[in-house]
Design an enzyme around this catalytic site. Structure first.
Site, PDB file in Angstrom:
ATOM      1  N   HIS A  90       0.819  -1.210   0.000  1.00 15.93           N
ATOM      2  CA  HIS A  90       0.000   0.000   0.000  1.00 15.93           C
ATOM      3  C   HIS A  90       0.859   1.268   0.000  1.00 15.93           C
ATOM      4  CE1 HIS A  90      -3.109   2.726   2.024  1.00 15.93           C
ATOM      5  NE2 HIS A  90      -3.745   2.275   0.960  1.00 15.93           N
ATOM      6  N   LYS A 118       3.403   4.463  -0.925  1.00 15.74           N
ATOM      7  CA  LYS A 118       3.555   5.495  -1.949  1.00 15.74           C
ATOM      8  C   LYS A 118       4.926   6.126  -1.715  1.00 15.74           C
ATOM      9  CE  LYS A 118      -1.145   5.600  -0.919  1.00 15.74           C
ATOM     10  NZ  LYS A 118      -1.559   4.248  -0.733  1.00 15.74           N
ATOM     11  N   ASP A 152      17.015  10.958  -7.786  1.00 12.69           N
ATOM     12  CA  ASP A 152      18.441  11.321  -7.723  1.00 12.69           C
ATOM     13  C   ASP A 152      19.022  11.245  -6.318  1.00 12.69           C
ATOM     14  OD1 ASP A 152      18.638  11.716 -10.421  1.00 12.69           O
ATOM     15  OD2 ASP A 152      18.591  13.902 -10.342  1.00 12.69           O
ATOM     16  N   HIS A 186      -8.886  11.495   2.275  1.00 12.10           N
ATOM     17  CA  HIS A 186      -7.997  10.341   2.181  1.00 12.10           C
ATOM     18  C   HIS A 186      -6.678  10.576   2.915  1.00 12.10           C
ATOM     19  CE1 HIS A 186      -5.642   7.281  -0.334  1.00 12.10           C
ATOM     20  NE2 HIS A 186      -6.635   6.579   0.187  1.00 12.10           N
ATOM     21  N   LYS A 239      -3.868  10.757   5.577  1.00 12.70           N
ATOM     22  CA  LYS A 239      -3.510  10.035   6.797  1.00 12.70           C
ATOM     23  C   LYS A 239      -2.455  10.883   7.517  1.00 12.70           C
ATOM     24  CE  LYS A 239      -3.960   6.750   3.259  1.00 12.70           C
ATOM     25  NZ  LYS A 239      -5.344   6.457   3.263  1.00 12.70           N
ATOM     26  N   ASP A 282       0.817  18.628  19.592  1.00 10.44           N
ATOM     27  CA  ASP A 282       1.379  19.775  20.298  1.00 10.44           C
ATOM     28  C   ASP A 282       2.037  20.799  19.373  1.00 10.44           C
ATOM     29  OD1 ASP A 282       0.489  18.548  22.578  1.00 10.44           O
ATOM     30  OD2 ASP A 282       2.445  17.776  23.182  1.00 10.44           O
TER      31      ASP A 282
END
Length: 493
Positions: free
Chosen positions: A235, A237, A242, A411, A413, A418
């Site tokens: 899952h 991403k 470089d 979507h 996450k 603080d």
């Protein structure tokens, strides 16, 4: 002497009785065998054991088949061996971009980073900088510009890659980069990106010289059933360009319209662009996945000299998955929640928590921390949406403020605490991200960058409705039964 003849129906009755006894025996054997496996399997939460036992007793044949398909977190011996071999070729995570004197980086939040290191091995490293992308389309435009400016290598890993406008822009940029001699590697999940893999873009990328791999290929489902769970997915991403730039967040390689689920669009994501030593950690993570899925050896990239040190904040890659320590992701979430002293803001599209995560969120509010969580008002997964709402009453009673985002599917996450610490990445607060999916996140300590993420979270609140205790109390019996029933089978989802 006349012998009494047996009536035909008596033999039939005994045959029927024998068949019934055989069926009962098979039923009992199935329940005992699979029940024993459920009870003896290591690292399973008690509520998960109970849910599987209920299914096996109530529906033994369907339950047994379901358990074979979905009851374990085994990716298969061949894949485990390949990951082990890959680990032997790569430097240890603790040696990537970090020095021993950086192990306690993070100041007062050093214990949080030690938890992160205990999970995936990466040290907390200083000298990092980041920028929060303004939106999904802007993120793609910036990514394309970085690919067009690449001179050595471009590495992409996406759970979902669609052949839409944004997906096409990235694919075209990769083809251009490969055409001018840049080594380009792209890894996509075999299920999440199945349409892309079967479409013309995949073949066109290969023809352009882009190196391609599929993560966790399914192959023959019947063989996969006996050689590892079929729905364990990558899952993540991850983008590394470089050895100097990396991206981390919730966005897949697709338009916000997200055509496969257009009824829930736009999909609202958050992505950060990082520079600094944490880039090398994401490169190591990509190398682990790339080589672990049959790609060529890219370990030499990790041996390249590090760029000159520059001022910046402390950051760390936190990676989890079914071959990492059990319950690692919920442990990370709970640790961050317990660390909050003044404010805690969480956004997640999917909330099917472990008892520990639910308790940590409630504990934050109970000790006076201003605790807020934001969900999508309309969830693309009805079961997860219902299971999420089953937890609302307890959260509200503890003092957690709950908001439901109304302008698309939220979507993102993210977690900020603080005004100092942020966790951003691919992991949801549900059982898939906790137990089944390979996930990637970056944890960092910086007030400026956290302020940017917090401002984005507050902007979500402006487009949300707050859920009150009175609203939840007004839910009908049918709705409460539905939510709570799906929460019971949450561990199976």
């Amino acid at each position: 002497m006349v012998r009494r003849l047996r009536r035909p129906e008596q033999g039939g009755a005994k045959t029927g009785k024998g068949a019934a006894m055989l069926l009962i025996g098979v039923h009992t054997l199935l329940v005992l065998l699979f029940g024993a496996h459920v009870m003896l399997r290591r690292n399973r939460e008690p509520e998960s054991r109970l849910a599987w036992l209920v299914v096996l007793i109530a529906l033994p044949y369907v339950g047994a088949l379901g358990y074979l398909l979905l009851g374990t977190t085994n990716i298969g011996r061949t894949r485990v061996d390949r990951l082990h071999d890959t680990g032997a070729l790569l430097p240890a995570p603790a040696a990537v971009a970090g020095a021993p004197d950086q192990a306690d980086a993070g100041g007062p939040y050093a214990p949080l980073f030690r938890v992160g290191q205990s999970i995936s091995g990466y040290r907390a490293v200083g000298g990092n900088r980041c920028e929060l992308m303004p939106g999904s389309d802007e993120m793609i435009a910036r990514l394309v510009a970085d690919i067009d400016g690449a001179s050595d290598s471009v590495h992409l890993l996406f759970y979902i890659w669609l052949d839409d406008r944004n997906g096409g822009l990235v694919a075209d940029a990769l083809a251009r980069a490969a055409g001018r001699g840049v080594t380009c590697r792209a890894l996509v999940d075999d299920i999440g990106s199945r349409a892309f893999i079967r479409g013309p873009r995949w073949a066109a990328l290969a023809a352009a010289g882009v190196l391609l791999r599929r993560a966790l290929p399914v192959g023959n489902p019947l063989i996969r059933m006996v050689n590892g769970r079929i729905d364990l997915r990558n899952h993540r991403k991850v983008v590394v360009i470089d050895n100097r730039v990396t991206y981390c967040g919730s966005q897949n390689c697709a338009d916000p319209a997200f055509l496969p689920k257009r009824n829930f669009a736009p999909w609202v994501d958050a992505v950060m662009r990082f520079e600094g030593p944490v880039v090398r950690q994401n490169q190591h993570l990509f190398a682990t996945d790339w080589m672990g899925n049959g790609g060529d050896d890219i370990a030499p990239l990790l041996a390249q000299p590090m760029p000159p040190a520059r001022p910046g904040f402390t950051a760390q890659v936190v990676a989890t998955g079914p071959t990492y320590r059990n319950a690692a992701m919920p442990e990370m979430f709970a640790t961050l929640m317990f660390a909050a002293r003044r404010e805690l803001i969480v956004t997640t599209p999917y909330y099917v928590p472990t008892p520990a995560v639910q308790a940590a969120l409630c504990a934050a509010a109970n000790r006076g921390v201003a605790t807020t969580i934001v969900f999508p008002a309309r969830n693309d997964d009805f079961a997860v949406g219902a299971a999420s709402r089953s937890h609302y009453q307890r959260l509200l009673e503890a003092g957690v403020r709950i908001f439901e985002y109304r302008r698309g599917l939220l979507h993102t996450k993210s977690l900020t605490l603080d005004g100092e610490v942020t966790l951003i990445g691919s992991a949801n607060m549900d059982r898939r991200s906790f137990d089944l999916n390979y996930e990637n996140n970056i944890l960092f300590h910086d007030s400026r960058a956290t302020a940017a993420m917090r401002a984005r979270q507050i902007a979500y609140l402006d487009d949300s409705r707050e859920i009150t205790g009175d609203q939840v109390a007004a839910w009908g019996v049918g709705r409460r039964l539905w939510n709570n029933a799906l929460a019971i089978v949450g561990p199976l989802l």
